[in-house]
Design an enzyme around this catalytic site. Structure first.
Site, PDB file in Angstrom:
ATOM      1  N   ASP A  49      -8.489   4.387  -7.072  1.00 52.24           N
ATOM      2  CA  ASP A  49      -7.147   4.202  -6.514  1.00 52.24           C
ATOM      3  C   ASP A  49      -7.127   4.555  -5.021  1.00 52.24           C
ATOM      4  O   ASP A  49      -7.627   5.606  -4.618  1.00 52.24           O
ATOM      5  CB  ASP A  49      -6.151   5.096  -7.275  1.00 52.24           C
ATOM      6  CG  ASP A  49      -4.709   4.654  -7.067  1.00 52.24           C
ATOM      7  OD1 ASP A  49      -4.324   4.350  -5.925  1.00 52.24           O
ATOM      8  OD2 ASP A  49      -3.964   4.616  -8.070  1.00 52.24           O
ATOM      9  N   THR A  85       0.504   1.028  -6.788  1.00 50.41           N
ATOM     10  CA  THR A  85      -0.483   1.201  -7.851  1.00 50.41           C
ATOM     11  C   THR A  85      -0.260   0.320  -9.082  1.00 50.41           C
ATOM     12  O   THR A  85      -1.161  -0.409  -9.507  1.00 50.41           O
ATOM     13  CB  THR A  85      -0.529   2.687  -8.259  1.00 50.41           C
ATOM     14  OG1 THR A  85      -0.988   3.428  -7.129  1.00 50.41           O
ATOM     15  CG2 THR A  85      -1.473   2.914  -9.432  1.00 50.41           C
ATOM     16  N   TYR A 170      -2.562   7.883 -20.751  1.00 56.31           N
ATOM     17  CA  TYR A 170      -2.849   8.414 -19.418  1.00 56.31           C
ATOM     18  C   TYR A 170      -2.579   9.908 -19.326  1.00 56.31           C
ATOM     19  O   TYR A 170      -1.523  10.396 -19.714  1.00 56.31           O
ATOM     20  CB  TYR A 170      -2.041   7.693 -18.330  1.00 56.31           C
ATOM     21  CG  TYR A 170      -2.497   8.139 -16.959  1.00 56.31           C
ATOM     22  CD1 TYR A 170      -3.695   7.667 -16.441  1.00 56.31           C
ATOM     23  CD2 TYR A 170      -1.779   9.065 -16.213  1.00 56.31           C
ATOM     24  CE1 TYR A 170      -4.164   8.100 -15.203  1.00 56.31           C
ATOM     25  CE2 TYR A 170      -2.244   9.504 -14.976  1.00 56.31           C
ATOM     26  CZ  TYR A 170      -3.424   9.019 -14.479  1.00 56.31           C
ATOM     27  OH  TYR A 170      -3.887   9.454 -13.256  1.00 56.31           O
ATOM     28  N   ASP A 206      -6.822   8.458  -3.858  1.00 56.69           N
ATOM     29  CA  ASP A 206      -5.411   8.196  -3.533  1.00 56.69           C
ATOM     30  C   ASP A 206      -4.664   9.509  -3.323  1.00 56.69           C
ATOM     31  O   ASP A 206      -3.892   9.649  -2.366  1.00 56.69           O
ATOM     32  CB  ASP A 206      -4.772   7.387  -4.664  1.00 56.69           C
ATOM     33  CG  ASP A 206      -3.326   7.009  -4.359  1.00 56.69           C
ATOM     34  OD1 ASP A 206      -3.125   6.142  -3.482  1.00 56.69           O
ATOM     35  OD2 ASP A 206      -2.417   7.579  -4.982  1.00 56.69           O
ATOM     36  N   HIS A 210      -2.870  10.533   0.176  1.00 61.76           N
ATOM     37  CA  HIS A 210      -1.445  10.855   0.333  1.00 61.76           C
ATOM     38  C   HIS A 210      -1.258  12.226   0.978  1.00 61.76           C
ATOM     39  O   HIS A 210      -0.430  12.412   1.856  1.00 61.76           O
ATOM     40  CB  HIS A 210      -0.738  10.866  -1.028  1.00 61.76           C
ATOM     41  CG  HIS A 210      -0.436   9.511  -1.558  1.00 61.76           C
ATOM     42  ND1 HIS A 210       0.406   8.645  -0.916  1.00 61.76           N
ATOM     43  CD2 HIS A 210      -0.864   8.866  -2.670  1.00 61.76           C
ATOM     44  CE1 HIS A 210       0.477   7.514  -1.609  1.00 61.76           C
ATOM     45  NE2 HIS A 210      -0.289   7.631  -2.673  1.00 61.76           N
TER      46      HIS A 210
HETATM   47  P1  AMP Z   1       1.202   5.700  -6.332  1.00 64.28           P
HETATM   48  O1  AMP Z   1       2.541   6.358  -6.425  1.00 64.28           O
HETATM   49  O2  AMP Z   1       1.334   4.233  -6.173  1.00 64.28           O
HETATM   50  O3  AMP Z   1       0.376   6.327  -5.270  1.00 64.28           O
HETATM   51  O4  AMP Z   1       0.476   5.946  -7.732  1.00 64.28           O
HETATM   52  C1  AMP Z   1      -0.697   6.703  -7.912  1.00 64.28           C
HETATM   53  C2  AMP Z   1      -0.560   7.570  -9.122  1.00 64.28           C
HETATM   54  O5  AMP Z   1      -0.361   6.776 -10.281  1.00 64.28           O
HETATM   55  C3  AMP Z   1      -1.802   8.369  -9.460  1.00 64.28           C
HETATM   56  O6  AMP Z   1      -1.836   9.591  -8.791  1.00 64.28           O
HETATM   57  C4  AMP Z   1      -1.701   8.564 -10.954  1.00 64.28           C
HETATM   58  O7  AMP Z   1      -1.225   9.849 -11.258  1.00 64.28           O
HETATM   59  C5  AMP Z   1      -0.672   7.562 -11.403  1.00 64.28           C
HETATM   60  N1  AMP Z   1      -1.207   6.696 -12.474  1.00 64.28           N
HETATM   61  C6  AMP Z   1      -2.270   5.903 -12.426  1.00 64.28           C
HETATM   62  N2  AMP Z   1      -2.477   5.242 -13.586  1.00 64.28           N
HETATM   63  C7  AMP Z   1      -1.489   5.650 -14.407  1.00 64.28           C
HETATM   64  C8  AMP Z   1      -1.148   5.345 -15.751  1.00 64.28           C
HETATM   65  N3  AMP Z   1      -1.876   4.486 -16.476  1.00 64.28           N
HETATM   66  N4  AMP Z   1      -0.042   5.940 -16.268  1.00 64.28           N
HETATM   67  C9  AMP Z   1       0.689   6.802 -15.524  1.00 64.28           C
HETATM   68  N5  AMP Z   1       0.399   7.133 -14.260  1.00 64.28           N
HETATM   69  C10 AMP Z   1      -0.668   6.575 -13.694  1.00 64.28           C
HETATM   70 ZN    ZN Z   2      -2.712   3.242  -6.021  1.00 61.73          ZN
HETATM   71 ZN    ZN Z   3      -0.897   6.169  -3.999  1.00 62.62          ZN
END
Ligand code: AMP
Ligand code: ZN
Ligand code: ZN
Length: 426
Positions: A49, A85, A170, A206, A210
Site C-alpha cells: 500500500d 486504497t 482484515y 502507506d 502518512h
Molecule cells: P487509506 O486511508 O486510503 O490510506 O487506507 C489505508 C488503510 O486501509 C491501511 O492502513 C489499512 O489499515 C486499511 N485497510 C487495508 N485493507 C483493508 C481491509 N481489507 N479492510 C479494512 N481496512 C483495510
Molecule cells: Zn492505499
Molecule cells: Zn493511505
C-alpha cells in the site's frame, strides 16, 4: 574434578544436547519442506500500500530491485481516480474504474439504500451490496481454479455469491511474517486444494508515508522492512523449488505526496454547514450531501471563497480524464485540493495547532491520478514475464486481464486495455 569445571561441563552438556535438538528439529523442518513439482500456472498478487513508483530509486529496496531486474518493471502504473486504497485495490481486482465497480471512495453514502460505508466498519465491508463487478478471485473460481487471500479489499464477503476459498478477515495487527508464512502454507496444499491465485497485502509503507511523508527515513525503513518480507517469501518459494515457477506481481494502489497542516484549507468557514445533511471530512476528497434545495447555496458560497489550490465539483463536473462522476454514491458536491494541500475544519486545524503539528511533514494521497506523486508500482517476475525489461506505463485497470491471460481463463467485461500491458509478457 574441580567443582567449577564440573558445573561448566554439565552445563555445556545440557547446552550441547539442546543445540543438537534444535538443529535436528531445524534440519527435519527443512528436509520436511517438500518440493512442489506439480505447480499449475500460478499468480501471486502482492500489494504494498502506498508504494510510490520512485521508491525503487529513492529508498533502494534490495530484493524488490533484484526482482525488477530479473523481471519486468513498469515506468509506473497509473492509478484510478480517486487515488485511495479501497477504490484502487478493487480496480486492480476487477479491471473496472471506481465509477463502474461502485467502490468510489473509502467513505461513501448510498442514497438509494440509505447506507454508509467506511473501510473500518466491519458490517459495511462485509456487505456484498457495496462491491460491484467481478473480482479476479471470482473469475478464477468460476472457471474451476482456486483463490486465496491474506487480505485484499473485497475478499471478506461473498460478492455475487462467491468468495475466495481461503480468506482472512482484515486485522492490521496480524504480523507480516504470519501473512507470508500462511501464503506459503497454502502453496503446500495438495494440487487439488492448492490456489492458483493468491493475494497478500502490506500496509506499513502507506502508514509511514502518512505519518512522516514519502521522503522520510521512517518511510525508507518501512520500505526496507517490507523488502525483507518479500525476501522471506522468495526464500520460502526457493525452499519449495518454485521461486522461478510462480508468476509474482508486485503492485501498489497509489503514491504519496507530502503536505503540512499549516497549508490546509479550512472549509467549514466558507459555507453554512447546517445546509448539509452529511459531510465526509476527508482531506483530499471532501464530500458534501446538501439538504434538499440547498445544493446551489452551498456550491455558490464555496465557489466564491475557495482559494486557487482547490476545486468544488458537482458530481458530473469532474474533469473527463478522471473517468469519474457517474456513480450515484459520489456526493452531489465534492471539494478537492491540489497536491500538497488538505481540506479540514476549524476544529481540526486548531487541534493540530495546539499539539504543535502545523509544520510537521505528513503524507497524503487521493489527488489527481495524473500527478507524478500519485504514481503506483508494478513489477512482474516469473516464467511468463520478460526479464530485465522496463515497460511503458499502463493503468491499474489493465492488471485484471493480464492475470486472466497468465491463468488461461476468460476475463469478465472490464475497462482495461490488454494492448497497453501485453509487452510485459514473454
Ligand atoms: P487509506 O486511508 O486510503 O490510506 O487506507 C489505508 C488503510 O486501509 C491501511 O492502513 C489499512 O489499515 C486499511 N485497510 C487495508 N485493507 C483493508 C481491509 N481489507 N479492510 C479494512 N481496512 C483495510
Ligand atoms: Zn492505499
Ligand atoms: Zn493511505
Amino acid at each position: 574434578m574441580n567443582q567449577q569445571y564440573k558445573r561448566y561441563s554439565q552445563n555445556s552438556v545440557t547446552i550441547n544436547i539442546a543445540l543438537f535438538s534444535i538443529l535436528l528439529v531445524l534440519s527435519l523442518a527443512v528436509s520436511a519442506q517438500r518440493e512442489i513439482d506439480d505447480l499449475k500456472p500460478t499468480v501471486l498478487l502482492i500489494s504494498i500500500d502506498g508504494f510510490r513508483a520512485d521508491y525503487f530509486e529513492i529508498h533502494k529496496p534490495f530484493t524488490l530491485n533484484e526482482l525488477a531486474r530479473n523481471g519486468v518493471r513498469a515506468k509506473w502504473m497509473k492509478p484510478p481516480y480517486p487515488t485511495k486504497t479501497f477504490p484502487a485495490h478493487y480496480t486492480i481486482a476487477t479491471g473496472l474504474y471506481p465509477d463502474n465497480h461502485g467502490m468510489v471512495e473509502n467513505n461513501m453514502f448510498d442514497v438509494e439504500r440509505n447506507a454508509v460505508f467506511g473501510l473500518s466498519d466491519r458490517n459495511a465491508v462485509q456487505d456484498p451490496l457495496w462491491w460491484g463487478g467481478e473480482p479476479i478471485w471470482n473469475t478464477v473460481q468460476k472457471q474451476g481454479q482456486i483463490a486465496a487471500s491474506f487480505f485484499w479489499p473485497g475478499t471478506e464477503t461473498a460478492i455475487g455469491g462467491m468468495q475466495p476459498k481461503y480468506w482472512k478477515q482484515y486485522d492490521g495487527n496480524v504480523s507480516n511474517t504470519e501473512r507470508v508464512d500462511t501464503l506459503l502454507s497454502w502453496l503446500d496444499l495438495p494440487q487439488a486444494e492448492r490456489p492458483t491465485i493468491l493475494t497478500i497485502y502490506f500496509s506499513d509503507v502507506d502508514d509511514a508515508g502518512h505519518g512522516f511523508g514519502p521522503d522520510s527515513p521512517e518511510t525508507k525503513a518501512a520500505v526496507i522492512a517490507i523488502d525483507q518480507m518479500i525476501k522471506r517469501l522468495m526464500d520460502g518459494l526457493s525452499l519449495r523449488g518454485i521461486a522461478d515457477k510462480v508468476n509474482i506481481i508486485i503492485t501498489s494502489d497509489h503514491g504519496m505526496a507530502p503536505y503540512r497542516m499549516r497549508d490546509a484549507i479550512v472549509l467549514d468557514e466558507m459555507f453554512d454547514t447546517n445546509d448539509a445533511e452529511r459531510i465526509f471530512w476527508v482531506g483530499e476528497f471532501t464530500q458534501i450531501f446538501p439538504k434538499p434545495g440547498r445544493e446551489d447555496v452551498i456550491y455558490r458560497a464555496i465557489k466564491a471563497k475557495l482559494p486557487k489550490n482547490a476545486f468544488i465539483y458537482r458530481r458530473h463536473e469532474f474533469p473527463r480524464r478522471f473517468k469519474f462522476g457517474k456513480n450515484k454514491r459520489i456526493a452531489p458536491l465534492v471539494v478537492i485540493p491540489t497536491e500538497g494541500t488538505v481540506i479540514t475544519t476549524r476544529q481540526r486545524f486548531e487541534r493540530a495547532e495546539r499539539e504543535g503539528r502545523l509544520d510537521a511533514v505528513r503524507g497524503a494521497h487521493g489527488y489527481d491520478n495524473d500527478l507524478v506523486s500519485m504514481r503506483a508500482t508494478f513489477v512482474g517476475h516469473g516464467p511468463r514475464f520478460k526479464r530485465n525489461f522496463i515497460s511503458e506505463p499502463f493503468e491499474s485497470v489493465d492488471v485484471y486481464e493480464l492475470i486472466c491471460r497468465i491463468l488461461e481463463i476468460r476475463p469478465s467485461k472490464n475497462d482495461g486495455k490488454f494492448k497497453r500491458i501485453r509487452s510485459v509478457l514473454r
